[in-house]
Design a protein around this motif. Structure first.
Motif, PDB file in Angstrom:
ATOM      1  N   HIS A  94      -7.231   4.831   2.240  1.00  0.00           N
ATOM      2  CA  HIS A  94      -7.850   3.639   1.660  1.00  0.00           C
ATOM      3  C   HIS A  94      -8.251   2.628   2.733  1.00  0.00           C
ATOM      4  N   GLY A  95      -8.480   3.115   3.925  1.00  0.00           N
ATOM      5  CA  GLY A  95      -9.064   2.283   4.961  1.00  0.00           C
ATOM      6  C   GLY A  95      -8.122   1.342   5.669  1.00  0.00           C
ATOM      7  N   VAL A  96      -6.848   1.679   5.730  1.00  0.00           N
ATOM      8  CA  VAL A  96      -5.904   0.836   6.457  1.00  0.00           C
ATOM      9  C   VAL A  96      -6.106   1.041   7.954  1.00  0.00           C
ATOM     10  N   PHE A  97      -6.141  -0.055   8.683  1.00  0.00           N
ATOM     11  CA  PHE A  97      -6.361  -0.020  10.129  1.00  0.00           C
ATOM     12  C   PHE A  97      -5.104   0.406  10.877  1.00  0.00           C
ATOM     13  N   ASP A  98      -3.947  -0.073  10.417  1.00  0.00           N
ATOM     14  CA  ASP A  98      -2.698   0.263  11.091  1.00  0.00           C
ATOM     15  C   ASP A  98      -1.563   0.175  10.085  1.00  0.00           C
ATOM     16  N   TYR A  99      -0.469   0.844  10.400  1.00  0.00           N
ATOM     17  CA  TYR A  99       0.685   0.929   9.511  1.00  0.00           C
ATOM     18  C   TYR A  99       1.916   0.680  10.364  1.00  0.00           C
ATOM     19  N   LEU A 100       2.577  -0.456  10.143  1.00  0.00           N
ATOM     20  CA  LEU A 100       3.730  -0.819  10.959  1.00  0.00           C
ATOM     21  C   LEU A 100       4.991  -0.896  10.107  1.00  0.00           C
ATOM     22  N   ILE A 101       6.035  -0.223  10.553  1.00  0.00           N
ATOM     23  CA  ILE A 101       7.337  -0.304   9.896  1.00  0.00           C
ATOM     24  C   ILE A 101       8.006  -1.590  10.378  1.00  0.00           C
ATOM     25  N   PRO A 130     -10.453  -5.262   7.242  1.00  0.00           N
ATOM     26  CA  PRO A 130      -9.363  -4.518   7.879  1.00  0.00           C
ATOM     27  C   PRO A 130      -8.010  -4.888   7.271  1.00  0.00           C
ATOM     28  N   VAL A 131      -7.183  -3.881   7.058  1.00  0.00           N
ATOM     29  CA  VAL A 131      -5.850  -4.080   6.487  1.00  0.00           C
ATOM     30  C   VAL A 131      -4.824  -3.448   7.420  1.00  0.00           C
ATOM     31  N   ILE A 132      -3.769  -4.208   7.684  1.00  0.00           N
ATOM     32  CA  ILE A 132      -2.623  -3.684   8.424  1.00  0.00           C
ATOM     33  C   ILE A 132      -1.434  -3.729   7.475  1.00  0.00           C
ATOM     34  N   ILE A 133      -0.813  -2.593   7.278  1.00  0.00           N
ATOM     35  CA  ILE A 133       0.361  -2.500   6.420  1.00  0.00           C
ATOM     36  C   ILE A 133       1.598  -2.880   7.231  1.00  0.00           C
ATOM     37  N   LEU A 134       2.403  -3.782   6.677  1.00  0.00           N
ATOM     38  CA  LEU A 134       3.711  -4.136   7.236  1.00  0.00           C
ATOM     39  C   LEU A 134       4.733  -3.828   6.156  1.00  0.00           C
ATOM     40  N   THR A 135       5.590  -2.864   6.398  1.00  0.00           N
ATOM     41  CA  THR A 135       6.495  -2.449   5.325  1.00  0.00           C
ATOM     42  C   THR A 135       7.790  -1.873   5.870  1.00  0.00           C
ATOM     43  N   LYS A 143     -11.086 -15.643  -3.424  1.00  0.00           N
ATOM     44  CA  LYS A 143     -11.303 -17.055  -3.117  1.00  0.00           C
ATOM     45  C   LYS A 143     -11.634 -17.298  -1.646  1.00  0.00           C
ATOM     46  N   ASP A 144     -10.892 -16.656  -0.752  1.00  0.00           N
ATOM     47  CA  ASP A 144     -10.957 -17.010   0.667  1.00  0.00           C
ATOM     48  C   ASP A 144     -11.696 -16.027   1.568  1.00  0.00           C
ATOM     49  N   LYS A 145     -12.005 -14.841   1.094  1.00  0.00           N
ATOM     50  CA  LYS A 145     -12.720 -13.837   1.896  1.00  0.00           C
ATOM     51  C   LYS A 145     -12.137 -13.713   3.311  1.00  0.00           C
ATOM     52  N   PRO A 146     -10.914 -13.175   3.425  1.00  0.00           N
ATOM     53  CA  PRO A 146     -10.283 -13.085   4.749  1.00  0.00           C
ATOM     54  C   PRO A 146     -10.992 -12.086   5.666  1.00  0.00           C
ATOM     55  N   ASP A 147     -10.800 -12.292   6.962  1.00  0.00           N
ATOM     56  CA  ASP A 147     -11.335 -11.366   7.962  1.00  0.00           C
ATOM     57  C   ASP A 147     -10.409 -10.178   8.168  1.00  0.00           C
ATOM     58  N   VAL A 148      -9.126 -10.366   7.857  1.00  0.00           N
ATOM     59  CA  VAL A 148      -8.125  -9.317   8.020  1.00  0.00           C
ATOM     60  C   VAL A 148      -6.971  -9.607   7.059  1.00  0.00           C
ATOM     61  N   ILE A 149      -6.270  -8.544   6.658  1.00  0.00           N
ATOM     62  CA  ILE A 149      -5.153  -8.684   5.726  1.00  0.00           C
ATOM     63  C   ILE A 149      -3.924  -7.984   6.291  1.00  0.00           C
ATOM     64  N   LEU A 150      -2.786  -8.687   6.269  1.00  0.00           N
ATOM     65  CA  LEU A 150      -1.482  -8.071   6.517  1.00  0.00           C
ATOM     66  C   LEU A 150      -0.868  -7.851   5.147  1.00  0.00           C
ATOM     67  N   LEU A 151      -0.468  -6.621   4.858  1.00  0.00           N
ATOM     68  CA  LEU A 151      -0.078  -6.268   3.498  1.00  0.00           C
ATOM     69  C   LEU A 151       1.251  -5.526   3.455  1.00  0.00           C
ATOM     70  N   ASP A 152       2.186  -6.069   2.684  1.00  0.00           N
ATOM     71  CA  ASP A 152       3.440  -5.382   2.402  1.00  0.00           C
ATOM     72  C   ASP A 152       3.173  -4.352   1.307  1.00  0.00           C
ATOM     73  N   ILE A 153       3.997  -3.331   1.213  1.00  0.00           N
ATOM     74  CA  ILE A 153       3.825  -2.303   0.183  1.00  0.00           C
ATOM     75  C   ILE A 153       4.689  -2.594  -1.044  1.00  0.00           C
ATOM     76  N   ILE A 154       5.979  -2.797  -0.825  1.00  0.00           N
ATOM     77  CA  ILE A 154       6.902  -2.962  -1.947  1.00  0.00           C
ATOM     78  C   ILE A 154       6.992  -4.442  -2.301  1.00  0.00           C
ATOM     79  N   MET A 155       6.379  -4.789  -3.449  1.00  0.00           N
ATOM     80  CA  MET A 155       6.350  -6.175  -3.918  1.00  0.00           C
ATOM     81  C   MET A 155       6.413  -6.190  -5.439  1.00  0.00           C
TER      82      MET A 155
END
Length: 127
Positions: A100-107, A81-86, A47-59
């Motif tokens: 899978h093309g994640v830009f960054d991975y943050l704990i 671009p995807v940044i994982i926050l988990t 729907k929104d075509k974001p420029d960047v995504i912040l994504l949790d893993i466990i949901m």
């Protein structure tokens, strides 16, 4: 020339953290869309075509890695671009997300809000 508002999608199932992130990015001038799980995230991407995504893993319903794999199957989403926050510090999850093309991975326990904002802005060439 006016700055074009960048759109961020935050996919996070913890309501308090979702609100904190959404408020911070909104205050930083982003257009913010939120989703509580991977299914909602996929709908929001379409729907929104974001420029960047912040994504949790466990949901619930659809986890972040499954969402990431599904979204990358669509040609229009391959370069978002995807940044994982988990909370997940599993090295296999890190490797899989990077494949899978994640830009960054943050704990989650290891970052501060300003750091996340700076990473997003840097990735979008905003600073």
């Amino acid at each position: 020339m006016a700055n074009i508002e960048k759109k961020i999608l935050i996919v996070e199932d913890e309501p308090d953290l979702l609100k904190i992130l959404a408020d911070k990015f909104s205050n930083e001038g982003f257009g913010v869309t939120t989703a509580g799980d991977g299914e909602e995230g996929l709908t929001a991407i379409a729907k929104d075509k974001p420029d960047v995504i912040l994504l949790d893993i466990i949901m619930p319903r659809l986890d972040g890695m499954s969402m990431l794999k599904k979204m990358r199957q669509e040609p229009a989403n391959k370069d978002i671009p995807v940044i994982i926050l988990t909370n997940l510090a599993d090295s296999d999850a890190v490797v899989s997300s990077l494949e899978h093309g994640v830009f960054d991975y943050l704990i989650k326990t290891d970052w501060q809000l300003a750091e996340v904002v700076n990473k997003v802005k840097r990735r979008l060439h905003m600073n």
